[in-house]
Scaffold this motif. Structure first.
Motif, mmCIF file in Angstrom:
data_model
loop_
_atom_site.group_PDB
_atom_site.id
_atom_site.type_symbol
_atom_site.label_atom_id
_atom_site.label_comp_id
_atom_site.label_asym_id
_atom_site.label_seq_id
_atom_site.Cartn_x
_atom_site.Cartn_y
_atom_site.Cartn_z
ATOM 1 N N LYS A 88 0.822 -1.214 0.000
ATOM 2 C CA LYS A 88 0.000 0.000 0.000
ATOM 3 C C LYS A 88 0.854 1.260 0.000
ATOM 4 O O LYS A 88 0.431 2.316 -0.498
ATOM 5 C CB LYS A 88 -0.960 0.017 1.190
ATOM 6 C CG LYS A 88 -0.286 -0.046 2.538
ATOM 7 C CD LYS A 88 -1.287 -0.141 3.678
ATOM 8 C CE LYS A 88 -0.624 -0.326 5.029
ATOM 9 N NZ LYS A 88 0.325 0.717 5.384
ATOM 10 N N ASP A 89 2.080 1.159 0.539
ATOM 11 C CA ASP A 89 2.973 2.315 0.558
ATOM 12 C C ASP A 89 3.525 2.617 -0.832
ATOM 13 O O ASP A 89 3.860 3.758 -1.132
ATOM 14 C CB ASP A 89 4.127 2.069 1.539
ATOM 15 C CG ASP A 89 3.640 1.869 2.967
ATOM 16 O OD1 ASP A 89 2.644 2.516 3.344
ATOM 17 O OD2 ASP A 89 4.245 1.070 3.703
ATOM 18 N N ALA A 92 1.068 4.889 -2.311
ATOM 19 C CA ALA A 92 1.174 6.218 -1.722
ATOM 20 C C ALA A 92 2.294 7.012 -2.381
ATOM 21 O O ALA A 92 2.128 8.199 -2.714
ATOM 22 C CB ALA A 92 1.409 6.110 -0.213
ATOM 23 N N ARG A 95 1.430 8.012 -6.017
ATOM 24 C CA ARG A 95 0.473 9.121 -6.134
ATOM 25 C C ARG A 95 1.169 10.475 -6.180
ATOM 26 O O ARG A 95 0.616 11.437 -6.699
ATOM 27 C CB ARG A 95 -0.532 9.087 -4.979
ATOM 28 C CG ARG A 95 -1.612 8.030 -5.128
ATOM 29 C CD ARG A 95 -2.800 8.303 -4.218
ATOM 30 N NE ARG A 95 -2.420 8.338 -2.820
ATOM 31 C CZ ARG A 95 -2.460 7.301 -2.002
ATOM 32 N NH1 ARG A 95 -2.873 6.118 -2.462
ATOM 33 N NH2 ARG A 95 -2.120 7.413 -0.732
ATOM 34 N N GLU A 188 0.550 5.693 3.987
ATOM 35 C CA GLU A 188 -0.703 5.479 3.276
ATOM 36 C C GLU A 188 -1.643 6.661 3.422
ATOM 37 O O GLU A 188 -2.414 6.978 2.511
ATOM 38 C CB GLU A 188 -1.369 4.208 3.806
ATOM 39 C CG GLU A 188 -2.698 3.888 3.138
ATOM 40 C CD GLU A 188 -3.398 2.713 3.794
ATOM 41 O OE1 GLU A 188 -4.413 2.255 3.225
ATOM 42 O OE2 GLU A 188 -2.953 2.261 4.877
ATOM 43 N N GLU A 192 -0.582 13.710 -0.925
ATOM 44 C CA GLU A 192 0.395 13.619 -2.000
ATOM 45 C C GLU A 192 1.426 14.736 -1.948
ATOM 46 O O GLU A 192 2.610 14.510 -2.197
ATOM 47 C CB GLU A 192 -0.313 13.632 -3.356
ATOM 48 C CG GLU A 192 -1.087 12.367 -3.671
ATOM 49 C CD GLU A 192 -2.506 12.393 -3.129
ATOM 50 O OE1 GLU A 192 -2.801 13.251 -2.283
ATOM 51 O OE2 GLU A 192 -3.324 11.546 -3.556
#
Length: 206
Positions: A88-89, A92, A95, A188, A192
Motif C-alpha cells: 500500500k505504501d 502512496a 500518487r 498510506e 500527496e
C-alpha cells in the motif's frame, strides 16, 4: 451473540484490520440483505485474489506475474530503489508522481514486542539485490536506496537497522524521507503534496 453462521461471519469479519465488532456486525447484516449476485461477485473477487495474485520475485510488491509492473517497466530508473513497508505504501509514493525508480517491499517493520524480527522481513532479499544476486542480478547496479518506512517507532527502528546494514556497501547512497511527515503516522494516509516534498527533499544518512 447471534446464532451459528451469522456469528461466525461476524467473528471472521472482526478479524480484519480496522474492523471492530460493530463494523463487523454491520457488514455481516449488509451481506445477509444483499442480492445473491452481489455476494457471488464478492466471493469470486476474493477467490481470484487468493488464486491469481502473488508477490513480485524482485521487489515483493503484489503482482499477477513474476515481476510487478514497476520492476518490469524499462522506463523506470533501476539505480534508484525506494524501500517501503507494505504494498500500500508503493501506491502512496506513486500518487506523488515524484518517484521514477523501483521499489523494495519489506513486508512490515521491526516490532520485537509483536515478534517481528529481521528474519520476518525481506531484508535478505534487499541485500541480495544490492549485492547483484537474486532475481534482479541482471539489473544495473543500484546507486541510491531511499528508506521510506513509516514515521513511527517501528518504522524508525527499521530505518536505523537498515542503515547499519547498508552503510558498508561501497558507492551506495542511503537517504531517508525529509521531515514534514507527522510522527506516528503512516505513508498510506499522507497527502500527496506532503509526501512528494518529503521524497524530493530526502536527506542522506551517514
Amino acid at each position: 451473540m447471534f446464532e451459528g453462521p451469522v456469528q461466525d461471519l461476524i467473528d471472521e469479519l472482526g478479524r480484519l484490520p480496522g474492523v471492530g465488532p460493530k463494523s463487523a456486525q454491520r457488514i455481516a447484516f449488509h451481506l445477509l440483505a444483499a442480492d445473491p449476485a452481489d455476494v457471488a461477485r464478492l466471493q469470486d473477487a476474493l477467490q481470484k485474489v487468493k488464486e491469481g495474485v502473488r508477490f513480485c520475485d524482485v521487489c515483493g510488491n503484489v503482482s499477477e506475474r513474476e515481476r510487478c509492473r514497476y520492476c518490469a517497466d524499462a522506463r523506470r530508473d533501476p539505480t534508484l530503489v525506494c524501500v517501503v513497508e507494505e504494498p500500500k505504501d508503493v501506491l502512496a509514493v506513486e500518487r506523488t508522481r515524484e518517484f521514477k525508480g523501483r521499489y523494495h517491499v519489506l513486508g512490515g517493520a521491526l516490532d520485537p514486542l509483536a515478534g517481528v524480527g529481521p528474519d520476518a522481513l525481506r531484508i535478505r532479499e534487499l541485500l541480495a539485490r544490492l549485492g547483484g544476486t537474486g532475481p534482479a542480478a541482471d539489473e544495473t547496479e543500484i546507486a541510491e536506496v531511499i528508506i521510506a518506512t513509516d514515521p513511527n517507532t517501528e518504522g524508525e527502528a527499521t530505518a536505523t537497522y537498515l542503515l547499519r546494514l547498508l552503510r558498508d556497501f561501497p558507492g551506495l547512497t542511503v537517504t531517508r524521507l525529509a521531515s514534514g511527515l507527522p510522527m506516528g503516522g503512516d505513508l498510506e494516509f499522507a497527502d500527496e503534496l506532503t509526501l512528494g516534498r518529503a521524497l524530493s527533499g530526502r536527506r542522506a544518512l551517514s
